[in-house]
Design a protein around this motif. Structure first.
Motif, short mmCIF file in Angstrom:
data_model
loop_
_atom_site.label_atom_id
_atom_site.label_comp_id
_atom_site.label_asym_id
_atom_site.label_seq_id
_atom_site.Cartn_x
_atom_site.Cartn_y
_atom_site.Cartn_z
N GLY A 125 -4.48 -9.15 -3.59
CA GLY A 125 -3.72 -7.93 -3.44
C GLY A 125 -2.26 -8.12 -3.77
O GLY A 125 -1.86 -9.18 -4.23
N ILE B 286 -3.61 -4.27 -3.34
CA ILE B 286 -4.38 -3.26 -4.06
C ILE B 286 -4.27 -1.98 -3.25
O ILE B 286 -4.69 -1.93 -2.09
CB ILE B 286 -5.86 -3.68 -4.21
N ASN B 287 -3.68 -0.97 -3.85
CA ASN B 287 -3.42 0.30 -3.16
C ASN B 287 -2.70 0.07 -1.84
O ASN B 287 -3.03 0.68 -0.82
CB ASN B 287 -4.71 1.08 -2.95
N GLY B 288 -1.76 -0.88 -1.83
CA GLY B 288 -0.96 -1.13 -0.65
C GLY B 288 -1.64 -1.97 0.42
O GLY B 288 -1.11 -2.13 1.51
N LYS B 289 -2.81 -2.52 0.12
CA LYS B 289 -3.54 -3.33 1.11
C LYS B 289 -3.73 -4.75 0.60
O LYS B 289 -3.85 -4.98 -0.60
CB LYS B 289 -4.91 -2.71 1.40
#
Length: 62
Positions: free
Chosen positions: A47, A49-52
Motif C-alpha cells: 500500500g 491502496i485507496n488510503g489503506k
C-alpha cells in the motif's frame, strides 16, 4: 550537470575507489523447503491502496 560531477569526483577519489566494494556483495542461497506449514512465514506491507495499508503474510510451505 551534478550527476556527471559526482561521477567524476568519486572516480578520482582514492578513498572512494578503495572502498567501493565495501561491504562485499553477499552470496545468494536458496532457503531449504519447510517440512510443514507455519515453519517459515514471509511478511510484508502493501500500500497505500485507496488510503489503506495491508499486511501480506505468506506461508513458505504453501
Amino acid at each position: 550537470n551534478i550527476d556527471k560531477e559526482i561521477d567524476l569526483i568519486t572516480k578520482e577519489c582514492s578513498g572512494c575507489v578503495e572502498y567501493s566494494d565495501n561491504p562485499p556483495k553477499s552470496i545468494l542461497h536458496n532457503w531449504p523447503w519447510p517440512e510443514g506449514p507455519a515453519q517459515r512465514i514471509h511478511l510484508d506491507f502493501l500500500g497505500p491502496i485507496n488510503g489503506k495499508m495491508f499486511v501480506v503474510i505468506i506461508d513458505a510451505h504453501s
